[in-house]
Design a protein around this motif. Structure first.
Motif, PDB file in Angstrom:
ATOM      1  N   ASN A  53       0.806  -1.160   0.086  1.00 56.35           N
ATOM      2  CA  ASN A  53      -0.233   0.125  -0.034  1.00 56.35           C
ATOM      3  C   ASN A  53       0.692   1.205  -0.129  1.00 56.35           C
ATOM      4  N   ASN A  54       0.693   2.299  -0.697  1.00 53.02           N
ATOM      5  CA  ASN A  54       1.252   3.554  -0.834  1.00 53.02           C
ATOM      6  C   ASN A  54       1.165   4.208   0.469  1.00 53.02           C
ATOM      7  N   HIS A  55       2.030   4.791   1.008  1.00 50.60           N
ATOM      8  CA  HIS A  55       1.994   5.639   2.119  1.00 50.60           C
ATOM      9  C   HIS A  55       1.644   7.013   2.028  1.00 50.60           C
ATOM     10  N   ASN A  56       1.594   7.339   0.636  1.00 47.13           N
ATOM     11  CA  ASN A  56       1.171   8.672   0.490  1.00 47.13           C
ATOM     12  C   ASN A  56      -0.312   9.207   0.579  1.00 47.13           C
ATOM     13  N   LYS A  57      -0.703   9.740   1.768  1.00 47.72           N
ATOM     14  CA  LYS A  57      -2.089   9.912   2.102  1.00 47.72           C
ATOM     15  C   LYS A  57      -2.521  10.955   0.959  1.00 47.72           C
ATOM     16  N   LEU A  58      -2.020  11.552   0.417  1.00 52.13           N
ATOM     17  CA  LEU A  58      -2.728  12.619  -0.572  1.00 52.13           C
ATOM     18  C   LEU A  58      -3.195  11.992  -1.525  1.00 52.13           C
ATOM     19  N   LEU A  59      -2.977  10.655  -1.913  1.00 50.29           N
ATOM     20  CA  LEU A  59      -3.662   9.802  -2.936  1.00 50.29           C
ATOM     21  C   LEU A  59      -4.925   8.908  -2.576  1.00 50.29           C
ATOM     22  N   TRP A  60      -5.166   9.214  -1.210  1.00 47.27           N
ATOM     23  CA  TRP A  60      -6.190   8.062  -0.785  1.00 47.27           C
ATOM     24  C   TRP A  60      -7.692   8.903  -0.631  1.00 47.27           C
ATOM     25  N   ASN A  61      -8.434   8.801  -1.708  1.00 51.11           N
ATOM     26  CA  ASN A  61      -9.645   9.265  -1.700  1.00 51.11           C
ATOM     27  C   ASN A  61     -10.595   8.950  -0.481  1.00 51.11           C
ATOM     28  N   GLY A  62     -10.822  10.030   0.138  1.00 51.66           N
ATOM     29  CA  GLY A  62     -11.919   9.822   1.303  1.00 51.66           C
ATOM     30  C   GLY A  62     -11.230   9.972   2.687  1.00 51.66           C
ATOM     31  N   GLY A  63      -9.860   9.834   2.624  1.00 51.81           N
ATOM     32  CA  GLY A  63      -8.784  10.128   3.579  1.00 51.81           C
ATOM     33  C   GLY A  63      -8.878  11.598   4.196  1.00 51.81           C
ATOM     34  N   ARG A  64      -8.198  11.715   5.281  1.00 53.84           N
ATOM     35  CA  ARG A  64      -8.258  13.211   5.942  1.00 53.84           C
ATOM     36  C   ARG A  64      -7.416  14.071   5.006  1.00 53.84           C
ATOM     37  N   TYR A  65      -6.218  13.468   4.505  1.00 49.14           N
ATOM     38  CA  TYR A  65      -5.366  14.370   3.673  1.00 49.14           C
ATOM     39  C   TYR A  65      -5.510  14.408   2.214  1.00 49.14           C
ATOM     40  N   TYR A  66      -6.508  13.506   1.842  1.00 48.15           N
ATOM     41  CA  TYR A  66      -6.590  13.414   0.263  1.00 48.15           C
ATOM     42  C   TYR A  66      -6.566  15.134  -0.385  1.00 48.15           C
ATOM     43  N   TYR A  67      -5.819  14.912  -1.678  1.00 57.38           N
ATOM     44  CA  TYR A  67      -5.785  16.358  -2.365  1.00 57.38           C
ATOM     45  C   TYR A  67      -5.762  15.720  -3.953  1.00 57.38           C
ATOM     46  N   LYS A  68      -6.993  16.067  -4.223  1.00 55.88           N
ATOM     47  CA  LYS A  68      -7.414  15.498  -5.617  1.00 55.88           C
ATOM     48  C   LYS A  68      -6.452  15.770  -6.933  1.00 55.88           C
ATOM     49  N   TYR A  69      -5.300  16.615  -6.536  1.00 53.65           N
ATOM     50  CA  TYR A  69      -4.678  17.033  -7.766  1.00 53.65           C
ATOM     51  C   TYR A  69      -3.137  16.324  -7.581  1.00 53.65           C
ATOM     52  N   ALA A  70      -3.214  15.571  -6.592  1.00 55.45           N
ATOM     53  CA  ALA A  70      -1.913  14.884  -6.111  1.00 55.45           C
ATOM     54  C   ALA A  70      -1.588  13.968  -7.431  1.00 55.45           C
ATOM     55  N   THR A  71      -0.349  13.524  -7.403  1.00 55.23           N
ATOM     56  CA  THR A  71       0.122  12.824  -8.487  1.00 55.23           C
ATOM     57  C   THR A  71       1.223  11.805  -8.000  1.00 55.23           C
ATOM     58  N   GLY A  72       1.847  11.784  -6.906  1.00 54.58           N
ATOM     59  CA  GLY A  72       3.004  11.204  -6.230  1.00 54.58           C
ATOM     60  C   GLY A  72       3.513  12.012  -5.086  1.00 54.58           C
ATOM     61  N   ILE A  73       4.804  11.995  -4.492  1.00 56.11           N
ATOM     62  CA  ILE A  73       5.670  10.921  -4.817  1.00 56.11           C
ATOM     63  C   ILE A  73       6.363   9.902  -3.849  1.00 56.11           C
ATOM     64  N   LYS A  74       6.731  10.654  -2.737  1.00 53.08           N
ATOM     65  CA  LYS A  74       7.328   9.673  -1.619  1.00 53.08           C
ATOM     66  C   LYS A  74       7.398  10.531  -0.103  1.00 53.08           C
ATOM     67  N   THR A  75       7.009   9.518   0.729  1.00 53.52           N
ATOM     68  CA  THR A  75       7.094   9.821   2.033  1.00 53.52           C
ATOM     69  C   THR A  75       8.565   9.401   2.846  1.00 53.52           C
ATOM     70  N   GLY A  76       8.847  10.009   3.915  1.00 50.14           N
ATOM     71  CA  GLY A  76       9.899   9.670   4.718  1.00 50.14           C
ATOM     72  C   GLY A  76       9.906  10.160   6.108  1.00 50.14           C
ATOM     73  N   TYR A  77      10.537   9.230   7.029  1.00 40.51           N
ATOM     74  CA  TYR A  77      10.481   9.429   8.227  1.00 40.51           C
ATOM     75  C   TYR A  77      11.420   8.507   9.063  1.00 40.51           C
ATOM     76  N   THR A  78      12.502   9.414  10.105  1.00 39.33           N
ATOM     77  CA  THR A  78      13.376   8.670  10.938  1.00 39.33           C
ATOM     78  C   THR A  78      13.122   9.534  12.299  1.00 39.33           C
ATOM     79  N   ILE A  79      13.562   9.160  13.375  1.00 37.10           N
ATOM     80  CA  ILE A  79      13.460   9.856  14.512  1.00 37.10           C
ATOM     81  C   ILE A  79      14.237  10.977  14.358  1.00 37.10           C
ATOM     82  N   LYS A  80      15.622  10.909  13.793  1.00 35.14           N
ATOM     83  CA  LYS A  80      16.464  12.475  13.762  1.00 35.14           C
ATOM     84  C   LYS A  80      16.117  13.192  12.534  1.00 35.14           C
ATOM     85  N   ALA A  81      15.494  12.574  11.543  1.00 36.06           N
ATOM     86  CA  ALA A  81      15.207  13.397  10.413  1.00 36.06           C
ATOM     87  C   ALA A  81      13.813  13.987  10.369  1.00 36.06           C
ATOM     88  N   LYS A  82      13.027  13.463  11.242  1.00 40.18           N
ATOM     89  CA  LYS A  82      11.472  13.957  11.562  1.00 40.18           C
ATOM     90  C   LYS A  82      10.834  13.557  10.170  1.00 40.18           C
TER      91      LYS A  82
END
Length: 407
Positions: free
Chosen positions: A205-234
């Motif tokens: 499953n794609n971790h990019n929440k902008l792509l998920w219709n019906g979700g809290r952060y859905y953005y209808k113009y979104a086309t990608g790309i990539k999420t990221g997280y580490t404790i130090k990088a935030k």
């Protein structure tokens, strides 16, 4: 008095509705670094600390995927080595000796952010993570990145693994020009069927929440790309969106909270504050090539269309500086004969090749113009005068010898 109050209230409403689109401030973005660019031209529309170095976390995988797509066929078989199964962080639990395709591992890399897939691909391409990291730095440098250093293919934190919002935007811009990459990062879910080592289907499953219709952060113009997280990088994020033929890329680094409000603000600012203007048309001549002393005027066109985003409230467009090659005598259709520089406030926005629209070969007879005839005459006289002088001297000498002999 009531009428004046009503007018003031209407004006206040108009101002409040128009301000957010045209006055995005650094303080409006909670992430420590951010940038918004035109995905087609690289034009910077907004930036905050965009050249400061930060840890990119899993947005590193954009560059990893880009290199893999450049070096591999999608259906190539990858045999997982000893090390990838022991990668830390997010993974799809690859097994040593397991056989998958490059395509399957790319989906695992970009949707599930699998670190074991990143290492498996790195070893497949370069033999080792260390060698692949060298390729990453060379590749990034060739794209124009000046403040980045990558030491692994997945983005797990290391003090010597860093980038900037600007550099990451350059990498993303190049990645989004690849059709396969665009398809993968826009995909919401994917299945990897059982393999020689794994009996169960893997569901990604794609971790990019902008792509998920019906979700809290859905953005209808979104086309990608990539999420990221580490404790130090935030939280880190690279996103893309398209609306009304405007393609945008936004990057945020070291966000203390979820990145999506910042990303949405950046996209809305871009779409609401800028309009796309066509500056150059590849079918419309920008100048003419004067050949054969004016006997031939060859139309010259840009090698591509050029669009530029300008603020809706402004009319300032890039100036054009046309530079034609010197000493051109003959040309072929579509031959590069110069370039046009697009300048804004004295800075070069872009440089585009100029092409001849037709063939022309100068007639050799026409090259002997009057000035050339005069030059040839002068050269002829320079040669003939010394020869005549020699003959005269020789004649006088013979005449002298004959007289001396008679006496």
């Amino acid at each position: 008095m009531k009428k004046l109050s009503y007018i003031f209230f209407v004006l206040l409403l108009l101002i409040s509705f128009n301000t957010p689109a045209s006055a995005l401030q650094n303080s409006d973005i909670s992430s420590e670094a951010a940038i918004l660019i035109d995905a087609d031209t690289g034009q910077v529309l907004f930036e905050k600390n965009s050249n400061l170095k930060y840890a990119p976390a899993s947005t590193t995988k954009i560059l990893t995927a880009l290199i893999v797509l450049d070096k591999c066929n999608l259906q190539e078989k990858v045999i997982v080595g000893k090390k990838p199964p022991y990668a830390d962080g997010s993974k799809i639990y690859l097994l040593e000796g397991e056989e998958l395709t490059v395509e399957q591992l790319l989906y695992a890399l970009l949707l599930e952010s699998a670190n074991d897939a990143a290492e498996a691909l790195a070893e497949h391409v370069a033999g080792s993570v260390e060698n692949f990291s060298k390729m990453m730095n060379e590749y990034a440098k060739n794209l124009g990145c000046k403040n980045s250093n990558f030491i692994n293919p997945h983005g797990l934190y290391d003090d010597n693994h860093y980038t900037t919002a600007y550099d990451m935007a350059l990498i993303a811009k190049h990645a989004m020009q690849n059709e396969i990459f665009r398809t993968i990062v826009a995909t919401k879910n994917y299945k990897i069927p059982p393999t020689n080592k794994q009996t169960e289907t893997r569901y990604l499953n794609n971790h990019n929440k902008l792509l998920w219709n019906g979700g809290r952060y859905y953005y209808k113009y979104a086309t990608g790309i990539k999420t990221g997280y580490t404790i130090k990088a935030k939280h880190t994020f690279v996103g893309s969106a398209t609306k009304d033929n405007i393609n945008l890329i936004a990057v945020v680094l070291k966000s203390p909270t979820a990145v999506y409000p910042d990303i949405t603000k950046l996209f809305e600012f871009g779409f609401n504050s800028f309009k796309k203007e066509k500056i150059l048309d590849k079918l419309v001549p920008v100048t003419y090539l004067n050949l054969d002393n004016g006997k031939a005027l060859i139309p010259v066109v840009p090698s591509k269309d050029f669009y530029y985003l300008i603020k809706s409230s402004e009319t300032k467009l890039p100036a054009q500086n046309i530079i034609l090659n010197k000493n051109i005598k003959s040309v072929h259709k579509n031959e590069i004969v110069g370039k046009v520089e697009l300048l804004l406030d004295g800075n070069i926005v872009d440089s585009i090749d100029l092409l001849a629209t037709q063939d022309y070969k100068m007639n050799i007879i026409n090259t002997i113009t009057k000035p050339n005839i005069q030059l040839a005459k002068k050269n002829y006289l320079k040669f003939i005068y010394p020869v005549m002088a020699l003959f005269l001297i020789r004649g006088f000498y013979r005449k002298y010898k004959r007289k001396k002999g008679l006496s």
